[in-house]
Design a protein around this motif. Structure first.
Motif, short mmCIF file in Angstrom:
data_model
loop_
_atom_site.label_atom_id
_atom_site.label_comp_id
_atom_site.label_asym_id
_atom_site.label_seq_id
_atom_site.Cartn_x
_atom_site.Cartn_y
_atom_site.Cartn_z
N VAL A 49 18.01 0.47 -9.69
CA VAL A 49 17.57 1.27 -8.85
C VAL A 49 18.29 2.57 -8.40
CG1 VAL A 49 15.48 1.99 -7.24
CG2 VAL A 49 14.71 0.40 -8.85
N GLU A 50 18.63 1.60 -7.54
CA GLU A 50 20.11 2.20 -6.64
C GLU A 50 21.19 2.73 -7.71
OE1 GLU A 50 20.12 3.62 -3.81
OE2 GLU A 50 18.67 1.83 -3.54
N ARG A 51 21.51 3.11 -8.77
CA ARG A 51 22.32 3.29 -9.77
C ARG A 51 21.27 4.23 -10.56
NH1 ARG A 51 23.88 0.02 -15.39
NH2 ARG A 51 25.47 1.86 -16.12
N TRP A 52 20.17 4.47 -10.90
CA TRP A 52 19.18 5.51 -11.76
C TRP A 52 19.48 6.65 -10.27
CZ3 TRP A 52 13.82 2.57 -12.78
CH2 TRP A 52 14.69 1.93 -14.16
N LYS A 53 19.01 6.55 -9.42
CA LYS A 53 19.00 7.48 -9.14
C LYS A 53 20.39 7.83 -8.05
CE LYS A 53 17.34 6.86 -4.44
NZ LYS A 53 17.67 5.98 -3.06
N THR A 54 21.17 7.41 -8.17
CA THR A 54 22.88 8.19 -8.65
C THR A 54 23.37 8.50 -9.60
OG1 THR A 54 23.77 5.97 -7.31
CG2 THR A 54 25.84 6.80 -8.32
N GLU A 55 22.36 8.89 -10.55
CA GLU A 55 22.93 8.90 -11.96
C GLU A 55 21.54 10.24 -11.75
OE1 GLU A 55 21.83 6.04 -14.98
OE2 GLU A 55 23.41 4.76 -14.65
N ASP A 56 20.78 10.19 -11.16
CA ASP A 56 20.37 11.61 -11.04
C ASP A 56 19.41 11.40 -10.20
OD1 ASP A 56 17.96 13.21 -11.47
OD2 ASP A 56 17.01 12.47 -13.45
N TRP A 59 15.45 11.89 -8.05
CA TRP A 59 14.46 11.27 -7.63
C TRP A 59 14.73 10.64 -6.52
CZ3 TRP A 59 10.41 10.17 -11.26
CH2 TRP A 59 10.90 11.03 -12.14
N HIS A 60 13.02 10.90 -5.87
CA HIS A 60 14.06 9.49 -4.41
C HIS A 60 12.60 8.32 -4.54
CE1 HIS A 60 9.49 10.57 -2.76
NE2 HIS A 60 9.63 11.39 -3.15
N ASP A 61 13.08 7.60 -3.95
CA ASP A 61 12.46 6.17 -3.81
C ASP A 61 11.53 5.44 -3.15
OD1 ASP A 61 13.94 5.79 -2.35
OD2 ASP A 61 15.16 3.69 -3.06
N TRP A 63 9.44 1.99 -1.02
CA TRP A 63 9.67 0.62 -1.45
C TRP A 63 8.30 -0.28 -1.26
CZ3 TRP A 63 13.36 -2.17 -4.60
CH2 TRP A 63 14.51 -0.99 -5.31
N PHE A 64 7.77 -1.30 -1.77
CA PHE A 64 6.79 -2.05 -1.06
C PHE A 64 6.62 -3.00 -1.53
CE2 PHE A 64 5.27 2.06 -2.74
CZ PHE A 64 4.17 2.53 -2.10
N ASP A 65 6.62 -3.78 -0.21
CA ASP A 65 6.33 -4.99 0.32
C ASP A 65 5.28 -6.00 -0.34
OD1 ASP A 65 7.64 -7.73 1.31
OD2 ASP A 65 6.71 -7.08 3.07
N THR A 66 5.04 -6.34 -1.36
CA THR A 66 4.28 -6.82 -2.22
C THR A 66 5.64 -8.42 -2.66
OG1 THR A 66 5.25 -6.89 -4.50
CG2 THR A 66 3.70 -5.52 -3.63
N VAL A 67 4.87 -9.43 -3.21
CA VAL A 67 5.70 -10.85 -3.71
C VAL A 67 6.87 -10.72 -3.92
CG1 VAL A 67 5.72 -13.12 -5.25
CG2 VAL A 67 2.71 -11.57 -4.21
N ASP A 68 7.11 -9.69 -5.32
CA ASP A 68 8.55 -9.69 -5.87
C ASP A 68 8.89 -8.46 -5.37
OD1 ASP A 68 9.09 -12.24 -6.73
OD2 ASP A 68 7.81 -11.87 -8.28
N GLY A 69 8.29 -7.44 -4.83
CA GLY A 69 8.41 -6.10 -4.46
C GLY A 69 8.34 -5.14 -5.84
N VAL A 70 8.07 -3.90 -5.65
CA VAL A 70 7.50 -2.91 -5.98
C VAL A 70 8.19 -1.78 -5.50
CG1 VAL A 70 5.68 -1.19 -6.90
CG2 VAL A 70 5.09 -3.51 -6.79
N CYS A 71 8.76 -1.01 -6.45
CA CYS A 71 9.85 0.26 -6.10
C CYS A 71 8.48 1.13 -6.91
CB CYS A 71 10.76 0.30 -6.36
SG CYS A 71 12.01 2.09 -5.92
N ILE A 72 8.27 2.72 -6.33
CA ILE A 72 8.08 3.71 -7.06
C ILE A 72 8.82 5.27 -6.94
CG2 ILE A 72 6.35 5.45 -6.76
CD1 ILE A 72 3.95 3.49 -6.31
N LEU A 73 9.53 5.22 -7.86
CA LEU A 73 10.36 6.83 -7.45
C LEU A 73 9.45 8.64 -8.19
CD1 LEU A 73 13.22 5.19 -10.20
CD2 LEU A 73 13.35 5.89 -7.75
N SER A 74 9.66 9.30 -7.75
CA SER A 74 8.77 11.01 -7.57
C SER A 74 10.25 11.43 -7.65
CB SER A 74 7.86 10.55 -7.13
OG SER A 74 8.21 10.04 -5.83
N ARG A 75 10.16 12.97 -8.37
CA ARG A 75 10.92 13.75 -8.26
C ARG A 75 11.03 14.60 -6.43
NH1 ARG A 75 9.96 14.56 -13.58
NH2 ARG A 75 12.47 14.16 -15.12
N LYS A 76 12.29 14.81 -6.12
CA LYS A 76 12.60 14.61 -5.00
C LYS A 76 11.14 16.40 -4.52
CE LYS A 76 16.32 13.11 -3.61
NZ LYS A 76 17.39 13.21 -2.91
N PRO A 77 10.73 16.91 -3.54
CA PRO A 77 9.67 18.11 -3.93
C PRO A 77 10.33 19.38 -4.17
CG PRO A 77 9.57 17.00 -2.13
CD PRO A 77 9.93 15.76 -2.50
#
Length: 77
Positions: A49-56, A59-61, A63-77
């Motif tokens: 995820v950090e690599r993706w954000k560096t490449e583009d 996008w902002h991220d 993070w949600f604390d679930t068993v193995d975690g969930v990250c939702i990326l969306s474009r910055k407004p």
């Protein structure tokens, strides 16, 4: 919506299993698309995820604390 889930790693390159989803598909996503990354708390996936954000940086991220975690990326407004 792009849901990134699947094998946690490739045999020859642990970064390769899920990484290509973003660079291959990002130009096809609408301006309001969201990317859900399952198992995002794993070391390989969080680095991805950090690599993706560096490449583009459009996008902002969130993070949600679930068993193995969930990250939702969306474009910055």
């Amino acid at each position: 919506l792009l849901l990134v889930d699947g094998p946690p790693q490739a045999r020859d390159d642990p970064q390769a299993a899920r990484y290509p989803a973003f660079p291959v598909l990002r130009d096809r996503l609408s301006a309001h698309a969201q990317i859900f990354v399952d198992d995002a708390s794993r070391k390989t996936e969080s680095k991805m995820v950090e690599r993706w954000k560096t490449e583009d940086t459009s996008w902002h991220d969130q993070w949600f604390d679930t068993v193995d975690g969930v990250c939702i990326l969306s474009r910055k407004p």
